[in-house]
Design a protein around this motif. Structure first.
Motif, PDB file in Angstrom:
ATOM      1  N   GLN A 192      -2.769  72.714  48.084  1.00 51.36           N
ATOM      2  CA  GLN A 192      -2.652  73.674  49.184  1.00 51.36           C
ATOM      3  C   GLN A 192      -1.622  74.760  48.891  1.00 51.36           C
ATOM      4  OE1 GLN A 192      -2.203  71.934  53.056  1.00 51.36           O
ATOM      5  NE2 GLN A 192      -1.984  73.895  54.109  1.00 51.36           N
ATOM      6  N   THR A 200      -3.891  67.920  48.872  1.00 54.33           N
ATOM      7  CA  THR A 200      -4.225  67.769  50.286  1.00 54.33           C
ATOM      8  C   THR A 200      -5.669  67.331  50.418  1.00 54.33           C
ATOM      9  OG1 THR A 200      -2.660  69.502  50.937  1.00 54.33           O
ATOM     10  CG2 THR A 200      -4.447  69.008  52.475  1.00 54.33           C
ATOM     11  N   GLU A 203      -7.349  67.705  56.977  1.00 54.32           N
ATOM     12  CA  GLU A 203      -7.130  68.935  57.735  1.00 54.32           C
ATOM     13  C   GLU A 203      -7.003  68.552  59.202  1.00 54.32           C
ATOM     14  OE1 GLU A 203      -9.398  73.224  58.351  1.00 54.32           O
ATOM     15  OE2 GLU A 203     -10.600  71.426  57.928  1.00 54.32           O
ATOM     16  N   THR A 223      -5.720  75.581  62.311  1.00 55.14           N
ATOM     17  CA  THR A 223      -5.878  74.508  61.346  1.00 55.14           C
ATOM     18  C   THR A 223      -4.675  74.476  60.412  1.00 55.14           C
ATOM     19  OG1 THR A 223      -7.084  73.792  59.369  1.00 55.14           O
ATOM     20  CG2 THR A 223      -7.338  76.082  59.999  1.00 55.14           C
ATOM     21  N   LEU A 225      -4.691  74.019  57.450  1.00 52.79           N
ATOM     22  CA  LEU A 225      -5.043  74.642  56.174  1.00 52.79           C
ATOM     23  C   LEU A 225      -4.964  76.165  56.219  1.00 52.79           C
ATOM     24  CD1 LEU A 225      -8.004  72.485  54.796  1.00 52.79           C
ATOM     25  CD2 LEU A 225      -5.543  72.186  54.493  1.00 52.79           C
ATOM     26  N   SER A 229      -3.904  77.253  52.004  1.00 57.94           N
ATOM     27  CA  SER A 229      -5.013  76.543  51.385  1.00 57.94           C
ATOM     28  C   SER A 229      -6.119  77.487  50.903  1.00 57.94           C
ATOM     29  CB  SER A 229      -5.619  75.535  52.360  1.00 57.94           C
ATOM     30  OG  SER A 229      -6.803  74.971  51.821  1.00 57.94           O
ATOM     31  N   ARG A 232      -9.615  77.532  53.028  1.00 58.28           N
ATOM     32  CA  ARG A 232      -9.818  78.335  54.238  1.00 58.28           C
ATOM     33  C   ARG A 232      -9.387  79.779  53.965  1.00 58.28           C
ATOM     34  NH1 ARG A 232     -12.818  74.855  55.142  1.00 58.28           N
ATOM     35  NH2 ARG A 232     -12.468  73.020  56.466  1.00 58.28           N
TER      36      ARG A 232
END
Length: 358
Positions: A192, A200, A203, A223, A225, A229, A232
């Motif tokens: 991430q 990771t 989520e 989220t 993420l 991340s 996303r």
């Protein structure tokens, strides 16, 4: 005009990438007198990098340095203690978000600021960002009519989202109920953050609904993420939506009916210039009749949009100190946004039960 003298408590990324470059760019208004960090090596490194005095002991620093206000730029879990310690030196305070980890700690910060008769501003930058300012100005000019519902996704953690949503509904309209829900999901294992040692594979989605005293509502989705991340679109694709009596706005794409039952898009133009290799915002212009313009008050400085939001925090406190005026955001709004954030989490932990606030 004499410079306002500033010290920074905390020599991490927020200081080195945010406050220090912004303050040094606004050197006609601010003088960065010193930086402090409880880690002597980190303090010394920041001092050497930016050519400013550095300290790891507050008493030593304030025996050598005179300042008008202190910026508390430490990690969230350290904000309360760092603020309480710094207030003892009778300095005005600009405190990073969240104001504290819980409301009791936040109230202690407010009390010590009152005891020492100092200004207390919170550095909530999300609703101060230039692209938010033009939307707020359009709302003030009644372009959309009364705002019935506001929504944001991926924008930031709960207190950041609350500040943006309340800027649409109105900071003067009290929130009264909050509902929250959250759920964990499995995702493809991935790294991430660039320096992460572990991958990771989960989520957590959090959803919140805020009801205001006059019946209007705001909705929030986030989220875990959205920070960092690659799975996303994270905050580069953050969405805000405003739904009013006469129109709506998704991101920076507004539309109104204009009384004829037809959709009329409104163009928002960004005017820029280049200063010292920085693309500097001059103004946002909404092509309404008449035009609505938000001019960047720092358009003569090489500041990015994010730095403009920080500069608005700094100059808000500067103006309050110089002229003994009220702060734009202040403790009560910061506490309210944190209360909403904590209530969403508490509701989610209790199967979505509604929580009354304020």
């Amino acid at each position: 005009m004499d410079q306002i003298k500033v010290v920074i408590i905390g020599a991490g990324k927020r200081a080195s990438e945010g406050y220090i470059p912004t303050i040094q760019t606004l050197s006609d208004r601010f003088h960065l007198a010193a930086i402090h960090d409880i880690d002597p090596d980190r303090a010394a490194a920041a001092g050497a990098q930016f050519d400013i005095p550095s300290y790891s002991n507050l008493e030593e620093m304030f025996s050598n340095v005179t300042a008008d206000f202190a910026i508390i730029a430490v990690p969230a879990l350290e904000i309360h203690q760092a603020t309480m310690d710094t207030a003892e030196f009778d300095l005005h305070l600009l405190v990073e978000t969240p104001i504290s980890i819980d409301l009791a700690s936040a109230d202690q910060i407010a009390r010590i600021a009152k005891i020492h008769n100092v200004k207390l501003e919170i550095a909530e930058t999300y609703y101060r960002r230039p692209h938010e300012r033009i939307k707020q100005l359009m709302i003030q000019e009644d372009v959309f009519g009364k705002i019935n519902l506001a929504y944001c996704r991926f924008v930031g953690k709960g207190y950041h989202a609350a500040s943006i949503l309340r800027s649409y509904i109105g900071f003067d309209i009290p929130p009264v109920h909050v509902w929250g829900h959250q759920q964990d999901f499995q995702v493809q294992p991935h790294t991430q953050f660039p320096n992460a040692t572990d991958k990771t594979d989960t989520e957590c989605w959090q959803h919140g609904v805020i009801e205001f005293r006059d019946g209007r509502r705001a909705v929030y989705d986030f989220t875990t993420l959205s920070y960092g991340s690659p799975l996303r679109w994270h905050r580069s694709k953050a969405t805000t939506e405003i739904y009013g009596e006469k129109g709506m706005c998704v991101g920076l794409e507004p539309m109104i009916l204009n009384g004829d039952s037809k959709t009329h898009p409104i163009v928002i133009r960004r005017q820029e210039t280049v200063i010292a290799d920085v693309n500097v915002l001059e103004a946002y212009v909404a092509e309404t009749k008449p035009k609505i313009v938000w001019e960047n008050p720092f358009r003569e400085y090489p500041l990015t949009d994010s730095q403009v939001a920080l500069a608005l925090c700094l100059t808000d406190l500067e103006n309050a100190i110089r002229n003994d005026t009220d702060l734009e955001y202040g403790f009560l709004n910061a506490r309210t946004d944190r209360e909403i954030d904590l209530a969403i989490g508490a509701s989610a932990d209790n199967n979505g039960i509604g929580i009354e606030i304020l």
